[in-house]
Design a protein around this motif. Structure first.
Motif: not given
Ligand code: NI
Ligand SMILES: C[C@@H](O)C(=O)SC[C@H](NC(=O)CC[C@H](N)C(=O)O)C(=O)NCC(=O)O
Length: 129
Positions: A73-77, A121-123
């Protein structure tokens, strides 16, 4: 217990470090070659690993591409100003695949950028205006 790191296999370590360090402004926390296994590990993040989880970039010397598949899915920052951050990332040649705005079916303000390997990468906007 606590989360220490998330490992991503990368096809080009130089391009990946450039993205995580110069576009996402992470620090290179440590890097080590393992000649016996023909791989390099590079840990990147915003704070010391004793304080915050890191991302472990794994470069296998004989592999320049990975199929990410449908499960990742993603890694969130968290970011203070998601609009300014996305504008800067685009200005630096980064790939914003989902422009900032409220998430579908919700209100959290998010955006997605893609790293050189295709990982999302999710912001997430963490400061209320
Ligand atoms: Ni998320
Ligand atoms: C809260 C924040 O951390 C999220 O990740 S929510 C983002 C949202 N996720 C989903 O919709 C999950 C279900 C989806 N079917 C999936 O499997 O990815 C998302 O990706 N929204 C897209 C958007 O453009 O808002």
């Amino acid at each position: 217990m606590r989360i220490l790191h998330t490992m991503l296999r990368v096809g080009n370590l130089e391009k990946s470090l450039d993205f995580y360090c110069n576009v996402l402004n992470m620090k290179l926390l440590r890097q080590k070659d393992y000649p016996g296994g023909k791989f390099t590990l590079a840990f990147v993040g915003y704070r010391d690993e004793s304080e915050e989880a890191a991302i472990e970039l794994t470069y296998n010397w004989d592999t320049d591409h990975y199929d990410i598949g449908t499960g990742y899915g993603h890694i969130a920052l968290g970011v203070d100003d998601i609009y300014a951050t996305c504008d800067r990332i685009k200005a630096q040649g980064g790939k914003v695949t989902r422009e900032p705005g409220p998430m579908k079916h919700g209100s959290t303000v998010i955006a997605f950028v893609e790293d050189p390997n295709g990982y999302k990468i999710e912001l997430i906007q963490t400061k209320t205006a």
